[in-house]
Structure formats: structure tokens, C-alpha cells
Design an enzyme around this catalytic site. Structure first.
Site, PDB file in Angstrom:
ATOM      1  N   HIS A  94       0.859  -1.216  -0.099  1.00 21.22           N
ATOM      2  CA  HIS A  94       0.001   0.215  -0.064  1.00 21.22           C
ATOM      3  C   HIS A  94       0.887   1.098  -0.018  1.00 21.22           C
ATOM      4  O   HIS A  94       2.000   1.082   0.602  1.00 21.22           O
ATOM      5  CB  HIS A  94      -0.951  -0.093   1.250  1.00 21.22           C
ATOM      6  CG  HIS A  94      -2.019  -1.030   1.219  1.00 21.22           C
ATOM      7  ND1 HIS A  94      -3.009  -1.197   2.085  1.00 21.22           N
ATOM      8  CD2 HIS A  94      -2.232  -2.091   0.352  1.00 21.22           C
ATOM      9  CE1 HIS A  94      -3.841  -1.933   1.754  1.00 21.22           C
ATOM     10  NE2 HIS A  94      -3.331  -2.588   0.706  1.00 21.22           N
ATOM     11  N   GLU A  96       1.336   3.818   1.902  1.00 18.47           N
ATOM     12  CA  GLU A  96       1.633   4.137   3.183  1.00 18.47           C
ATOM     13  C   GLU A  96       3.080   3.083   3.620  1.00 18.47           C
ATOM     14  O   GLU A  96       4.120   3.828   3.979  1.00 18.47           O
ATOM     15  CB  GLU A  96       0.711   3.714   4.303  1.00 18.47           C
ATOM     16  CG  GLU A  96      -0.541   4.728   4.534  1.00 18.47           C
ATOM     17  CD  GLU A  96      -1.516   4.067   3.630  1.00 18.47           C
ATOM     18  OE1 GLU A  96      -1.342   3.448   2.652  1.00 18.47           O
ATOM     19  OE2 GLU A  96      -2.955   4.173   4.168  1.00 18.47           O
ATOM     20  N   CYS A 130      -5.791   1.730   5.945  1.00 22.42           N
ATOM     21  CA  CYS A 130      -6.538   0.109   6.142  1.00 22.42           C
ATOM     22  C   CYS A 130      -6.052  -0.082   7.641  1.00 22.42           C
ATOM     23  O   CYS A 130      -5.053   0.207   8.164  1.00 22.42           O
ATOM     24  CB  CYS A 130      -6.263  -0.773   5.200  1.00 22.42           C
ATOM     25  SG  CYS A 130      -4.666  -1.380   5.347  1.00 22.42           S
ATOM     26  N   CYS A 133      -2.147  -0.827   7.674  1.00 19.51           N
ATOM     27  CA  CYS A 133      -1.547   0.483   7.509  1.00 19.51           C
ATOM     28  C   CYS A 133      -1.440   1.046   8.885  1.00 19.51           C
ATOM     29  O   CYS A 133      -0.464   1.778   9.424  1.00 19.51           O
ATOM     30  CB  CYS A 133      -1.662   1.215   6.424  1.00 19.51           C
ATOM     31  SG  CYS A 133      -1.256   0.471   4.851  1.00 19.51           S
TER      32      CYS A 133
END
Lengths: 215, 315
Positions: A94, A96, A130, A133
Site C-alpha cells: 500500500h 503508506e 487500512c 497500515c
């Protein structure tokens, strides 16, 4: 004390918000969030968010879920990230996580303790982090996250679970969130992705909807 | 002491709903003073006061008292004025004065809950065979238990060799082959390189992707398992699912971990569509049973089975 630290190091946050922290440091963060709606965002902060959107757009063009982020440390961007799940065949890639990797690399190059860098950084991300993360952000110790739209499918900062402020001592310190900044644009990007319509794609490569094919 | 098979059977970490005690709620109940009218009264009540969220309750019960009198659920969530108006109808003349009774609020999901519910009011129960086997420790065959134990043993050997706190291993159970092993690298200045995150990334690398380029100083088994895989692939190419273009992330794979994954790793496993997870040591802040049960979270797009296993015996 936490608010004082934010005051000292997170300069991208406009000054008037600090006034609130200092006048009454017991004010609940949600009250501050209300105050931070998009009309009142300072140009500089809006600017950081726009920069994050550039990477979300890049992700969309690459056929990835359009999420982008930047990490700001002492008034400069030290890391950027966009979703790279398809590219790496790793569903944990992701935006992040990409940016966290970059901060670690940057800190090493600059010979600064990465934990210190994270503790004075702000993450701007187009969609609520999410659950995974949020867990990652606690472990590196970022104190503040500014995000666009909420993530109703995977959100770890209030939508599905509240990892950002859950009691998880072993994971790392909790962090503060300000959500809803430029959320319409973030939602619009996600819609474009899930509809499979990429307006930037060349005409011949654009996906054609099934019902259109039948006609 | 003799060991029985169930001693070795992994313990399923189920959704809280299967484990929790029976919750109660108040309903109005009346005594049926004329038994002959039971059927017609029950039918009329079902029409006038349907039991919406309490469908699992049987409408009528027989009491334990000597005369064997019958009681009927009148309604739930209504005020006395509301039901008095309806009950004044002549068809309800055989009902006694309604009184409040505690009944189970939710339908029973396990036999244990069913037995507990029955102490309050008779309920219907549709047994889920899979859940019953998981609870009774009769879900896996002896052969499956043996395979799980041998992977767990391999994992702990790996953990000891690498001298780290946590280790993980991913298996393709269809061909009973270890695809990746990993060990914790947080001590090497990367806070996110937990064993599970690394293991997921190794599977990605087997599929031609990957995000972390790591020199394998602590993962001795890694080369071996890739080699094994290549050999298996040469012998029986159709057996090797990792080569198949249809393999998507970790779909259908099993993850073995020494310690319960944290919330980050637990959600990484959701994103990776893992099939099953086996671990030995629970962790107070863990994401698969202790602090959260991310694998059973109904709002998420992927759920999976999680089992707690016994510590493998040393040779």
C-alpha cells in the site's frame, strides 16, 4: 505534552490549530477535526494534500487502487507512495508502506535516527489507512495522519476498526487522525477505478463495459 | 499418560458469537388457561405480534408445574396499553395476565448455547456440522493433524536455527510443499519486517513480484524450499500451483507462525487472501484471537480459519 510536540515540529499544520491545543489541551481531537474542515484549511496544508493526489492519480494510471500519500518532515516531503499491489504481486504494498520504506532509506542516507524522523512527521494520504497500515503507522510512531475519504471496506482509523487509538501497547504509540480533507476528490478517484474506466487511458485500451459490448 | 488424538487437534479460534454466553431479553408471556385453544391462540398471536428478531423462540412452552400448564409468548417491545387493546379481543379470552419473562435474545449457534438457551425458553437449533467438528476437535483427520504437526516442527527448527523470536512459514496444502520461510527482522532496523510480512513477500517473489530485496542471512531454509519446489516442478509440473497463472496472492495457502500475528500482519493476511493460519503462542495484542479477531470480521471481504496449535515436541 503530545500537543506541544506537534506544535514544535509539525509546522505544516496551520497556526490557528495550535492556538486551540494551547488554550485547552484537553479538547478532544474530534472537536479540532470539526474545525479543520476543508474551507478552513490553510493553503499550505491543502497543498500537501494536492501533492498526495498526484500519486493517487499515478496509481490509477498504472491500474492500481488509486491511493497516494506523502510524508512531511520539517516542512519538506521526505517520502511519497502510491499503491503498488499489482506491480509487486504483494497485497501489502500500500502507499503508506511504500512511503515508510522510503523514510527508512532517507533516514539512513541522512544518518538520522529513523524513529526520531517518524516521531516528527505527518502523513498525508488520500484515503483512510487500512487496518494493516494503521498498525504499521503505530509501529513506526507517526503522531499525526491527515486523510481524504474514509475507507468503508478496510479502514483502520475508525471505519472498520479503530487501530489508531486502540489499546495496543506493544504495537507503539497511538496517533491522531484528521479525516475528510478533500474527500470528494478521493471518492471520485476510487469510483473511477472500481468502474474500470480510466479516462487517461488511450482510446483503444479503455475497458468497454459488458452491456456496451452487447449493443 | 496416554495421548488421545484430540490432544493434538488444533484449536479453532472462532468468531465471538460462537463462544459467548447466551444473552437474554424481556418478552411478555401469558398462561394459556384453556389448552384446547392453544393452536388458534398461537396462530392469532403470530399474526398480531410477529416475533421479528426472535424467530428462534418456540411460541409455546409447557411448564414444569404439576398441572403441565402452557405458556405463550405474547409480544416483545410493546407497552401494556398497546397489547391490552389487541388482547381485549374475544379470541384471546383464554389468556392470563401477561408478565415479563427473560428469553434468549439470539439464536443458538452451538450445541452448548442451545443447551443454555433451553434453560430459559425452548428454541429451535440448526446445527452447523463444521462448527460442531471444530469445537469437538474432530475437524481434521489424523493424517491432516500429522501434516500440520510436521510443518509446525519445521517452523520451530527454523526459528531455533535463525535465533530470532518469531518465524513464519507458508505452505501450499494441495501439494504439501513449503513455499517460503521467514524470520523476524525488526532488530535489523526495519520495524515492519515481521516474519509474516516477510513470508508474504517471499510468496510474491515466487510469483515474479516482491517488495523487499533481502539478503538471506537468517533464512537458511529459504534456498532449500525453493530448490524443493523447483524439483517438484520438474517432476510433476501440474502439481506446482505456484507456477499456475491462476494463483492469486496466497489464496488457498496455509501460514504457520510461532506467535500470534499482530494487527498489521493479520490484516496483511486478509489482503493476501490466506487460506488458514496456525500459531502456537498467543500474544496479548494479537490480531487473530487475543485483542482482535480480524479473521472473523464480517465487514471485511475475506475471512479465514485460524487455529492455535500445541508446541511441537522436541526430538
Amino acid at each position: 505534552m503530545r500537543y506541544l510536540i506537534i506544535h514544535a515540529v509539525n509546522r505544516p499544520i496551520p497556526m490557528r490549530y495550535f492556538a486551540i491545543f494551547e488554550l485547552d489541551s484537553t479538547v478532544h481531537w474530534q472537536n479540532i477535526t470539526k474545525y479543520c474542515n476543508s474551507e478552513r484549511m490553510d493553503d499550505i496544508q491543502q497543498n500537501w494534500m494536492v501533492r498526495s493526489f498526484n500519486f493517487a492519480e499515478e496509481a490509477l494510471q498504472a491500474g492500481e487502487v488509486p491511493v497516494g500519500c506523502i510524508i512531511v518532515y520539517e516542512d519538506k516531503i521526505i517520502a511519497v507512495g502510491k499503491n503498488e499491489v499489482n506491480e509487486t504481486k504483494n497485497a501489502t504494498r500500500h502507499a503508506e508502506i511504500v512511503a515508510i520504506d522510503q523514510v527508512l532509506k532517507w533516514s539512513k542516507e541522512q544518518d538520522i535516527n529513523s524513529a526520531l524522523v517518524f516521531s516528527k512527521s505527518v502523513l498525508y494520504v488520500t484515503v483512510e489507512p487500512c487496518i494493516m497500515c494503521a498498525g504499521a503507522l503505530r509501529q513506526v510512531g507517526i503522531p499525526l495522519i491527515i486523510f481524504g475519504c474514509h475507507n468503508e471496506r478496510f479502514g483502520g482509523c475508525g471505519s472498520i476498526l479503530s487501530i489508531h487509538d486502540a489499546s495496543l501497547e506493544s504495537l507503539g504509540p497511538s496517533f491522531q487522525c484528521i479525516g475528510g480533507i478533500m474527500k470528494e476528490r478521493a471518492v471520485d478517484l476510487l469510483k473511477r477505478f472500481y468502474q474500470g474506466e480510466n479516462p487517461n487511458a488511450p482510446e483503444d485500451k479503455r475497458k468497454v463495459k459488458k452491456d456496451e459490448q452487447k449493443v | 499418560m496416554l495421548k488421545t488424538m484430540s490432544d493434538d487437534h488444533p484449536l479453532a479460534i472462532l468468531h465471538q458469537d460462537y463462544v459467548k454466553c447466551v444473552e437474554l431479553t424481556d418478552v411478555f408471556v401469558s398462561v394459556i388457561q384453556c389448552k384446547k385453544q392453544t393452536a388458534s391462540v398461537a396462530k392469532a398471536l403470530c399474526e398480531d405480534f410477529p416475533l421479528e428478531n426472535l424467530q428462534h423462540l418456540k411460541r409455546v412452552r409447557s411448564c414444569n408445574s404439576k398441572d403441565g400448564s402452557l405458556q405463550v409468548v405474547v409480544c416483545q417491545g410493546k407497552t401494556q396499553e398497546q397489547f391490552d387493546a389487541v388482547l381485549s379481543d374475544v379470541k384471546y379470552s383464554c389468556l392470563g395476565k401477561p408478565f415479563l419473562t427473560k428469553v434468549p435474545k439470539l439464536k443458538p449457534l452451538t450445541r452448548k448455547q442451545f443447551e443454555e438457551c433451553k434453560l430459559y425458553w425452548p428454541v429451535t437449533f440448526h446445527e452447523n456440522k463444521r462448527i460442531t467438528k471444530l469445537i469437538n476437535l474432530s475437524y481434521f483427520s489424523e493424517d491432516e493433524i500429522h501434516k500440520i504437526q510436521s510443518h509446525m516442527k519445521e517452523l520451530f527448527n527454523h526459528k531455533e536455527k535463525s535465533k530470532t523470536e518469531n518465524a513464519a512459514l507458508i505452505v501450499d496444502p494441495k501439494v504439501n510443499t513449503v513455499l517460503a520461510t521467514s524470520c523476524d527482522r525488526r532488530h535489523l532496523e526495519h520495524p515492519l519486517q515481521h516474519a509474516v510480512m516477510l513470508c508474504i513477500d517471499k510468496v510474491a517473489r515466487l510469483q515474479g513480484g516482491g517488495m523487499w530485496d533481502i539478503k538471506e542471512e537468517c533464512c537458511i531454509l529459504e534456498n532449500k524450499s525453493i530448490k524443493q519446489l523447483e524439483e517438484a516442478n520438474n517432476e510433476k509440473p501440474e502439481m506446482c500451483s505456484m507456477q499456475s497463472a491462476e494463483q492469486y496472492l496466497c489464496t488457498g495457502y496455509d501460514l504457520y507462525a510461532t506467535t500470534e500475528p499482530c494487527v498489521m500482519c493479520a490484516m496483511a493476511l486478509v489482503h493476501s487472501r490466506i487460506g488458514r493460519v496456525f500459531y502456537v503462542f498467543p500474544h496479548e495484542d494479537g490480531g487473530l484471537g487475543s485483542k482482535f479477531q480480524i479473521h472473523t470480521e464480517r465487514d471485511l471481504n475475506h475471512n479465514f480459519e485460524v487455529f492455535k496449535c500445541a508446541l511441537p515436541e522436541k526430538k
